[in-house]
Design a protein around this motif. Structure first.
Motif, PDB file in Angstrom:
ATOM      1  N   LEU A  34     -14.318  -6.608   2.957  1.00 20.80           N
ATOM      2  CA  LEU A  34     -13.470  -5.781   2.119  1.00 20.80           C
ATOM      3  C   LEU A  34     -14.013  -4.365   2.210  1.00 20.80           C
ATOM      4  CD1 LEU A  34     -13.267  -8.042  -1.050  1.00 20.80           C
ATOM      5  CD2 LEU A  34     -11.489  -7.700   0.656  1.00 20.80           C
TER       6      LEU A  34
ATOM      7  N   ALA B 268      -8.184  -4.704  -8.372  1.00 19.10           N
ATOM      8  CA  ALA B 268      -7.875  -4.626  -6.942  1.00 19.10           C
ATOM      9  C   ALA B 268      -8.581  -5.734  -6.165  1.00 19.10           C
ATOM     10  CB  ALA B 268      -8.288  -3.256  -6.397  1.00 19.10           C
ATOM     11  N   LEU B 269      -9.833  -6.006  -6.511  1.00 15.17           N
ATOM     12  CA  LEU B 269     -10.580  -7.053  -5.825  1.00 15.17           C
ATOM     13  C   LEU B 269      -9.949  -8.422  -6.080  1.00 15.17           C
ATOM     14  CD1 LEU B 269     -12.997  -7.875  -4.099  1.00 15.17           C
ATOM     15  CD2 LEU B 269     -14.334  -8.046  -6.190  1.00 15.17           C
TER      16      LEU B 269
ATOM     17  N   VAL C 189       0.835  -1.196   0.000  1.00 10.51           N
ATOM     18  CA  VAL C 189       0.000   0.000   0.000  1.00 10.51           C
ATOM     19  C   VAL C 189       0.873   1.252   0.000  1.00 10.51           C
ATOM     20  CG1 VAL C 189      -1.649   1.346   1.361  1.00 10.51           C
ATOM     21  CG2 VAL C 189      -1.989  -1.099   1.070  1.00 10.51           C
TER      22      VAL C 189
ATOM     23  N   VAL D 186      -4.780 -13.093  -2.646  1.00 11.39           N
ATOM     24  CA  VAL D 186      -3.913 -13.113  -1.471  1.00 11.39           C
ATOM     25  C   VAL D 186      -4.615 -13.843  -0.334  1.00 11.39           C
ATOM     26  CG1 VAL D 186      -2.875 -11.676   0.319  1.00 11.39           C
ATOM     27  CG2 VAL D 186      -2.603 -11.067  -2.084  1.00 11.39           C
ATOM     28  N   ASP D 187      -5.896 -13.558  -0.139  1.00  9.10           N
ATOM     29  CA  ASP D 187      -6.646 -14.220   0.933  1.00  9.10           C
ATOM     30  C   ASP D 187      -6.748 -15.722   0.670  1.00  9.10           C
ATOM     31  OD1 ASP D 187      -8.280 -13.998   3.366  1.00  9.10           O
ATOM     32  OD2 ASP D 187      -9.873 -14.726   2.057  1.00  9.10           O
TER      33      ASP D 187
ATOM     34  N   ARG E 282      -6.867  -9.068  -6.742  1.00 11.34           N
ATOM     35  CA  ARG E 282      -5.610  -9.141  -5.982  1.00 11.34           C
ATOM     36  C   ARG E 282      -5.877  -9.424  -4.505  1.00 11.34           C
ATOM     37  NH1 ARG E 282      -0.202  -6.016  -7.140  1.00 11.34           N
ATOM     38  NH2 ARG E 282       0.976  -6.861  -5.421  1.00 11.34           N
ATOM     39  N   ALA E 283      -6.855  -8.753  -3.929  1.00 11.80           N
ATOM     40  CA  ALA E 283      -7.181  -8.971  -2.514  1.00 11.80           C
ATOM     41  C   ALA E 283      -7.675 -10.389  -2.268  1.00 11.80           C
ATOM     42  CB  ALA E 283      -8.231  -7.954  -2.054  1.00 11.80           C
TER      43      ALA E 283
ATOM     44  N   SER F  69     -10.442 -13.197   5.868  1.00 11.48           N
ATOM     45  CA  SER F  69     -11.077 -11.889   5.831  1.00 11.48           C
ATOM     46  C   SER F  69     -12.574 -12.034   6.044  1.00 11.48           C
ATOM     47  CB  SER F  69     -10.828 -11.210   4.483  1.00 11.48           C
ATOM     48  OG  SER F  69      -9.468 -10.999   4.279  1.00 11.48           O
TER      49      SER F  69
END
Length: 151
Positions: free
Chosen positions: A37, A17-18, A3, A24-25, A20-21, A34
């Motif tokens: 978001l 972006a979603l 970040v 990773v999760d 990528r998030a 998680s």
């Protein structure tokens, strides 16, 4: 660290972006999971609303996530760097699009501006509960009054 390395650009690539998030999760799902978001934004994503909503609904169901959006109202056609976004919508259209997205993801929407809060799912829920309580209270008062008249 990732970040902190980000720089401002003239794009709102929400799907990128979603992805990528979520990726990773998914890799570290055993270590941490998680629950939500949070998207902080000033405008509509570059992608079409129905595309984003469908993807968000599928991803959030698969990972048991909720998408929450904080939309900060911007009245100008450009961002702070003067770059015209890839896709533009009025503040009302933008809020409507994000409302559809958060509903698909069972999340919440909050719209803010310089004047304060324009819309908030939390505030809407509280107002709804207050209205239900007032209605219930009126019905109770009517019932008590009718019982008094009978006796």
């Amino acid at each position: 660290r990732w970040v902190l390395s980000l720089e401002c650009k003239g794009s709102r690539n929400f799907l990128g972006a979603l992805r990528r998030a979520v990726e990773v999760d998914f890799k570290d799902k055993d270590k941490h999971q998680s629950q939500g978001l949070y998207l902080l934004t000033t405008g509509i994503p570059d992608q079409e609303t129905h595309t984003v909503s469908a993807y968000v609904a599928e991803v959030c169901r698969g990972f048991d996530l909720q998408l929450h959006v904080c939309l900060f109202s911007v009245t100008k056609d450009t961002d702070s760097s003067g770059v015209i976004p890839a896709r533009y919508a009025s503040p009302r259209e933008t809020a409507r699009a994000f409302k559809e997205m958060v509903q698909a993801a069972k999340g919440r929407l909050h719209c803010f501006g310089e004047a304060g809060i324009f819309e908030s799912d939390d505030i809407t829920s509280i107002i709804s509960e207050v209205e239900k309580a007032q209605n219930y209270s009126q019905k109770c008062a009517f019932l008590v009054e009718s019982l008094k008249q009978r006796s």
